[in-house]
Design a protein around this motif. Sequence first.
Motif, PDB file in Angstrom:
ATOM      1  N   ARG A  97       0.568  -1.052  -0.250  1.00  0.00           N
ATOM      2  CA  ARG A  97      -0.179  -0.077   0.091  1.00  0.00           C
ATOM      3  C   ARG A  97       1.184   1.502   0.186  1.00  0.00           C
ATOM      4  O   ARG A  97       2.103   1.751   0.746  1.00  0.00           O
ATOM      5  N   ILE A  98       0.324   2.418  -0.707  1.00  0.00           N
ATOM      6  CA  ILE A  98       0.773   2.843  -0.707  1.00  0.00           C
ATOM      7  C   ILE A  98       0.271   4.011  -0.060  1.00  0.00           C
ATOM      8  O   ILE A  98      -0.968   5.074  -0.780  1.00  0.00           O
ATOM      9  N   ALA A  99       0.937   5.759   0.633  1.00  0.00           N
ATOM     10  CA  ALA A  99       0.426   6.857   1.229  1.00  0.00           C
ATOM     11  C   ALA A  99       1.154   7.707   0.420  1.00  0.00           C
ATOM     12  O   ALA A  99       2.128   8.167   0.248  1.00  0.00           O
ATOM     13  N   ALA A 100       0.230   8.790   0.765  1.00  0.00           N
ATOM     14  CA  ALA A 100       0.936  10.102   0.071  1.00  0.00           C
ATOM     15  C   ALA A 100       0.831  10.819   1.887  1.00  0.00           C
ATOM     16  O   ALA A 100       0.539  11.009   2.522  1.00  0.00           O
ATOM     17  N   HIS A 101       1.887  11.706   1.492  1.00  0.00           N
ATOM     18  CA  HIS A 101       2.651  12.685   2.182  1.00  0.00           C
ATOM     19  C   HIS A 101       2.459  14.084   2.342  1.00  0.00           C
ATOM     20  O   HIS A 101       3.011  14.476   0.992  1.00  0.00           O
ATOM     21  N   LEU A 102       2.272  15.170   2.809  1.00  0.00           N
ATOM     22  CA  LEU A 102       2.803  16.317   2.504  1.00  0.00           C
ATOM     23  C   LEU A 102       3.820  16.656   2.612  1.00  0.00           C
ATOM     24  O   LEU A 102       4.289  16.315   3.754  1.00  0.00           O
ATOM     25  N   SER A 103       4.697  17.795   1.554  1.00  0.00           N
ATOM     26  CA  SER A 103       5.487  18.289   2.411  1.00  0.00           C
ATOM     27  C   SER A 103       6.122  19.592   2.072  1.00  0.00           C
ATOM     28  O   SER A 103       4.821  20.051   2.574  1.00  0.00           O
ATOM     29  N   ARG A 104       7.198  19.987   2.749  1.00  0.00           N
ATOM     30  CA  ARG A 104       7.022  21.285   3.752  1.00  0.00           C
ATOM     31  C   ARG A 104       6.105  22.468   2.320  1.00  0.00           C
ATOM     32  O   ARG A 104       5.793  22.565   3.168  1.00  0.00           O
TER      33      ARG A 104
END
Length: 146
Positions: A97-104
């Motif tokens: 499974r792939i998760a999306a994360h917010l960058s700075r």
Amino acid sequence: MSAGELAERAVARPPLAELLTIAQRRLTRTLTLVLAEENCTLDQWLVLRAVGEGDGRLMGDLAQSLLIPHASLTRIVDALVDDGWIYRRQSGVDRRRIAAHLSRRGRHRLARLDALAQAHEAAVRAACAGDDPAVLLEFLAGPDAD
């Protein structure tokens, strides 16, 4: 109330589904224009907000919570990754499974977009002269100004 009065009243007042649909379309149309000035689509903003709510979001969870088909979500996320607003990572629990994360950079972008969306909402509420949902709905579903 007679059958004729009921029929007349039904014709005079559109069904709730119609009112809500028209109101939603008008509200999102104007918000879309505001976000477009920042080169952002409504769906991109929604994804940024959802990803920014925690420590990343699984792609499947995003698709389900935002009611966006998986293929469309992938295209949206691809564009956000290309712009450096989010990044992808394998889930620590399930590597498939792939998760999306917010960058700075994405956090700064989201703060700007949220401020624009809040100003838009404030303007809509001011035009409706209050916080009464019925007045707001009537305003949004009212005659088109175009």
